[in-house]
Scaffold this motif. Structure first.
Motif, mmCIF file in Angstrom:
data_model
loop_
_atom_site.group_PDB
_atom_site.id
_atom_site.type_symbol
_atom_site.label_atom_id
_atom_site.label_comp_id
_atom_site.label_asym_id
_atom_site.label_seq_id
_atom_site.Cartn_x
_atom_site.Cartn_y
_atom_site.Cartn_z
ATOM 1 N N ILE A 1 21.848 10.164 13.501
ATOM 2 C CA ILE A 1 20.433 10.304 13.904
ATOM 3 C C ILE A 1 19.620 9.076 13.503
ATOM 4 N N LYS A 2 20.125 8.322 12.522
ATOM 5 C CA LYS A 2 19.430 7.083 12.166
ATOM 6 C C LYS A 2 19.761 5.978 13.170
ATOM 7 N N ALA A 3 20.982 6.014 13.722
ATOM 8 C CA ALA A 3 21.345 5.015 14.741
ATOM 9 C C ALA A 3 20.540 5.254 16.019
ATOM 10 N N THR A 4 20.461 6.511 16.435
ATOM 11 C CA THR A 4 19.706 6.797 17.663
ATOM 12 C C THR A 4 18.205 6.657 17.405
ATOM 13 N N GLY A 5 17.819 6.753 16.132
ATOM 14 C CA GLY A 5 16.409 6.631 15.771
ATOM 15 C C GLY A 5 15.651 7.929 15.943
ATOM 16 N N GLU A 6 16.384 9.008 16.310
ATOM 17 C CA GLU A 6 15.692 10.259 16.646
ATOM 18 C C GLU A 6 15.198 11.034 15.434
ATOM 19 N N SER B 1 0.842 -1.194 0.000
ATOM 20 C CA SER B 1 0.000 0.000 0.000
ATOM 21 C C SER B 1 0.883 1.253 0.000
ATOM 22 N N ARG B 2 1.960 1.220 0.786
ATOM 23 C CA ARG B 2 2.886 2.370 0.798
ATOM 24 C C ARG B 2 3.523 2.556 -0.589
ATOM 25 N N ALA B 3 3.915 1.427 -1.201
ATOM 26 C CA ALA B 3 4.543 1.488 -2.530
ATOM 27 C C ALA B 3 3.605 2.151 -3.541
ATOM 28 N N LEU C 1 19.027 0.895 6.809
ATOM 29 C CA LEU C 1 19.318 0.967 5.374
ATOM 30 C C LEU C 1 19.216 2.398 4.875
ATOM 31 N N SER C 2 19.849 2.607 3.711
ATOM 32 C CA SER C 2 19.800 3.923 3.089
ATOM 33 C C SER C 2 19.852 3.749 1.586
ATOM 34 N N HIS C 3 19.038 4.538 0.866
ATOM 35 C CA HIS C 3 19.112 4.444 -0.595
ATOM 36 C C HIS C 3 19.336 5.809 -1.218
ATOM 37 N N PRO D 1 18.808 17.801 17.366
ATOM 38 C CA PRO D 1 19.323 19.128 16.954
ATOM 39 C C PRO D 1 20.649 18.963 16.197
ATOM 40 N N ILE D 2 20.556 18.660 14.919
ATOM 41 C CA ILE D 2 21.702 18.209 14.119
ATOM 42 C C ILE D 2 22.812 19.265 14.018
ATOM 43 N N GLU D 3 22.421 20.547 14.154
ATOM 44 C CA GLU D 3 23.419 21.623 14.022
ATOM 45 C C GLU D 3 24.329 21.720 15.244
ATOM 46 N N ILE E 1 22.880 3.910 9.086
ATOM 47 C CA ILE E 1 23.723 4.027 7.890
ATOM 48 C C ILE E 1 23.117 5.104 6.990
ATOM 49 N N ASP E 2 23.994 5.860 6.333
ATOM 50 C CA ASP E 2 23.479 6.852 5.380
ATOM 51 C C ASP E 2 24.347 6.890 4.139
ATOM 52 N N LEU E 3 23.693 6.997 3.013
ATOM 53 C CA LEU E 3 24.345 7.003 1.694
ATOM 54 C C LEU E 3 23.848 8.221 0.934
ATOM 55 N N GLU E 4 24.754 8.927 0.295
ATOM 56 C CA GLU E 4 24.340 10.081 -0.524
ATOM 57 C C GLU E 4 25.155 10.110 -1.804
ATOM 58 N N ARG E 5 24.510 10.498 -2.879
ATOM 59 C CA ARG E 5 25.260 10.792 -4.098
ATOM 60 C C ARG E 5 25.871 12.175 -3.918
ATOM 61 N N SER F 1 8.559 5.673 16.966
ATOM 62 C CA SER F 1 7.699 6.860 16.774
ATOM 63 C C SER F 1 8.256 7.772 15.687
ATOM 64 N N ASN F 2 9.569 7.673 15.404
ATOM 65 C CA ASN F 2 10.154 8.491 14.330
ATOM 66 C C ASN F 2 10.285 7.727 13.019
ATOM 67 N N GLY F 3 9.699 6.536 12.963
ATOM 68 C CA GLY F 3 9.643 5.806 11.693
ATOM 69 C C GLY F 3 10.748 4.815 11.446
ATOM 70 N N LYS F 4 11.637 4.591 12.441
ATOM 71 C CA LYS F 4 12.735 3.627 12.209
ATOM 72 C C LYS F 4 12.182 2.207 12.219
ATOM 73 N N PRO F 5 12.388 1.451 11.129
ATOM 74 C CA PRO F 5 11.890 0.072 11.141
ATOM 75 C C PRO F 5 12.812 -0.846 11.944
ATOM 76 N N ILE F 6 12.207 -1.725 12.710
ATOM 77 C CA ILE F 6 12.952 -2.778 13.413
ATOM 78 C C ILE F 6 12.186 -4.094 13.220
HETATM 79 C C1 LIG Z 1 14.787 8.679 7.667
HETATM 80 C C2 LIG Z 1 15.625 9.898 7.753
HETATM 81 C C3 LIG Z 1 16.289 9.913 9.127
HETATM 82 C C4 LIG Z 1 16.675 9.806 6.688
HETATM 83 O O1 LIG Z 1 16.073 9.802 5.457
HETATM 84 P P1 LIG Z 1 16.800 9.902 4.072
HETATM 85 O O2 LIG Z 1 18.242 10.293 4.228
HETATM 86 O O3 LIG Z 1 15.952 10.742 3.246
HETATM 87 O O4 LIG Z 1 16.683 8.446 3.523
HETATM 88 P P2 LIG Z 1 17.625 7.167 3.616
HETATM 89 O O5 LIG Z 1 17.544 6.524 2.303
HETATM 90 O O6 LIG Z 1 18.974 7.463 4.164
HETATM 91 O O7 LIG Z 1 16.907 6.258 4.702
HETATM 92 C C5 LIG Z 1 15.612 5.860 4.560
HETATM 93 C C6 LIG Z 1 15.426 4.587 5.352
HETATM 94 O O8 LIG Z 1 15.781 4.771 6.709
HETATM 95 C C7 LIG Z 1 14.877 4.032 7.543
HETATM 96 N N1 LIG Z 1 14.292 4.989 8.485
HETATM 97 C C8 LIG Z 1 13.138 5.675 8.432
HETATM 98 N N2 LIG Z 1 12.990 6.452 9.521
HETATM 99 C C9 LIG Z 1 14.095 6.264 10.282
HETATM 100 C C10 LIG Z 1 14.534 6.782 11.547
HETATM 101 N N3 LIG Z 1 13.835 7.659 12.248
HETATM 102 N N4 LIG Z 1 15.731 6.357 12.026
HETATM 103 C C11 LIG Z 1 16.458 5.473 11.340
HETATM 104 N N5 LIG Z 1 16.096 4.932 10.150
HETATM 105 C C12 LIG Z 1 14.932 5.332 9.631
HETATM 106 C C13 LIG Z 1 13.863 3.371 6.648
HETATM 107 O O9 LIG Z 1 14.260 2.040 6.437
HETATM 108 C C14 LIG Z 1 13.989 4.163 5.345
HETATM 109 O O10 LIG Z 1 13.821 3.358 4.202
HETATM 110 P P3 LIG Z 1 12.356 3.019 3.669
HETATM 111 O O11 LIG Z 1 11.632 4.298 3.596
HETATM 112 O O12 LIG Z 1 12.615 2.388 2.338
HETATM 113 O O13 LIG Z 1 11.779 2.108 4.662
HETATM 114 C C15 LIG Z 1 14.798 11.175 7.486
HETATM 115 O O14 LIG Z 1 13.543 11.032 8.010
HETATM 116 C C16 LIG Z 1 15.327 12.415 8.079
HETATM 117 O O15 LIG Z 1 14.972 12.725 9.134
HETATM 118 N N6 LIG Z 1 16.197 13.130 7.433
HETATM 119 C C17 LIG Z 1 16.815 14.279 8.003
HETATM 120 C C18 LIG Z 1 17.037 15.310 6.976
HETATM 121 C C19 LIG Z 1 17.941 16.399 7.479
HETATM 122 O O16 LIG Z 1 17.495 17.484 7.704
HETATM 123 N N7 LIG Z 1 19.216 16.115 7.649
HETATM 124 C C20 LIG Z 1 20.217 17.046 8.036
HETATM 125 C C21 LIG Z 1 21.516 16.272 8.083
HETATM 126 S S1 LIG Z 1 22.904 17.308 8.113
#
Ligand SMILES: CC(C)(COP(=O)(O)OP(=O)(O)OC[C@H]1O[C@@H](n2cnc3c(N)ncnc32)[C@H](O)[C@@H]1OP(=O)(O)O)[C@@H](O)C(=O)NCCC(=O)NCCS
Length: 249
Positions: free
Chosen positions: A179-184, A49-51, A110-112, A189-191, A129-133, A91-96
């Motif tokens: 922030i993805k590891a902590t799940g926050e 449904s999300r897809a 994961l990150s795409h 406050p990333i800055e 984990i985070d991946l960026e082009r 609550s912040n959407g991190k899947p487990i």
């Molecule tokens: C999820 C989040 C943490 C990262 O998203 P993103 O970089 O756009 O996307 P990524 O591809 O790296 O990661 C997405 C995946 O992380 C996972 N994810 C979702 N919410 C998450 C959370 N709160 N914590 C950890 N992982 C999360 C999911 O598996 C998601 O994949 P899915 O949607 O296919 O299920 C995003 O919600 C966010 O908060 N981004 C912050 C943006 C920002 O202002 N950053 C400043 C950095 S300097």
């Protein structure tokens, strides 16, 4: 492990992960083709449904491909059919993995970015984990002023202009992985976080403002996901070994 040791050996998922081990998987999605039935058929009703709600077909294919492969890898670790796995979300959407998976020690994230997906797996510790082009056409100054710490801004200013985008995205992935590891997620406050002093070649502690100069529980390392991309991984507690694998399902 030095980042130069990242070999991305081609493999089929399976086997075990030991408590002090992190396994990173890289996968390439073919976003020009409809996802394989073998992946699509493993997704749950809520995932399908999300897809279907993505506006662009490429985003829909990316989600299905990334989720399908996640299920394949987790299923191989847990010796369970991928379609039987259930996820729950913070609550912040991190899947487990839901407790019904039968193994609540297995942690993942994961990150795409475009057609590349990175997955990180470990046991008994939070992971992000985070991946960026590395994009050339991004107004880094404007974004950095909003999300980066003073020391990070200074470090970016210091490097030659041709290297600025690369360093910007390297810092960005370290911060995002944290922030993805902590799940926050966005509530952190990333800055206020400074990742400019980290030696990203090895697993290094990353000090949070709330640590008040004490020892940190979070460790970061840069990854080499391939030309034109940058990535970072953050794990809770140090002392773990990495291995990098290329998914061929
Ligand atoms: C999820 C989040 C943490 C990262 O998203 P993103 O970089 O756009 O996307 P990524 O591809 O790296 O990661 C997405 C995946 O992380 C996972 N994810 C979702 N919410 C998450 C959370 N709160 N914590 C950890 N992982 C999360 C999911 O598996 C998601 O994949 P899915 O949607 O296919 O299920 C995003 O919600 C966010 O908060 N981004 C912050 C943006 C920002 O202002 N950053 C400043 C950095 S300097």
């Amino acid at each position: 492990m030095e980042t130069n040791d990242q070999q991305w050996q081609r493999s089929i998922p399976g086997g075990l992960i030991h408590p002090n081990e992190v396994q990173v998987w890289r996968a390439f999605l073919d976003l020009n083709k409809a996802p394989k039935e073998s992946l699509l058929g493993t997704l749950s009703a809520d995932e399908l449904s999300r897809a279907s709600r993505f506006r662009f077909e490429k985003d829909e294919r990316r989600f299905i491909g990334a989720r399908g492969i996640l299920r394949q890898i987790l299923g191989a670790y847990l010796q369970k059919p991928p379609q039987t796995l259930q996820f729950q979300y913070s609550s912040n959407g991190k899947p487990i993995l839901a407790s019904t998976s039968g193994d609540d020690s297995l942690q993942f994230n994961l990150s795409h970015s475009d057609d590349v997906v990175l997955y990180a797996f470990t046991r008994n510790r939070n992971i992000g984990i985070d991946l960026e082009r590395i994009q050339a056409d991004v107004e880094i100054e404007q974004i950095a002023n909003k999300f980066f710490a003073e020391a990070e801004l200074k470090a970016i200013e210091k490097v030659p202009e041709s290297k600025r985008n690369e360093l910007f995205f390297q810092y960005w992935t370290r911060k995002e992985a944290l922030i993805k590891a902590t799940g926050e997620g966005l509530s952190f406050p990333i800055e206020t976080l400074d990742v400019s002093r980290v030696d990203g070649r090895v697993l290094s502690p990353i000090l949070l403002p709330s640590d008040n100069g004490e020892r940190s529980r979070w460790y970061v390392q840069d990854l080499l996901p391939g030309p034109g991309y940058t990535a970072a991984i953050v794990v809770e507690g140090g002392g773990c070994g990495f291995s990098c694998w290329e998914y061929c399902g």
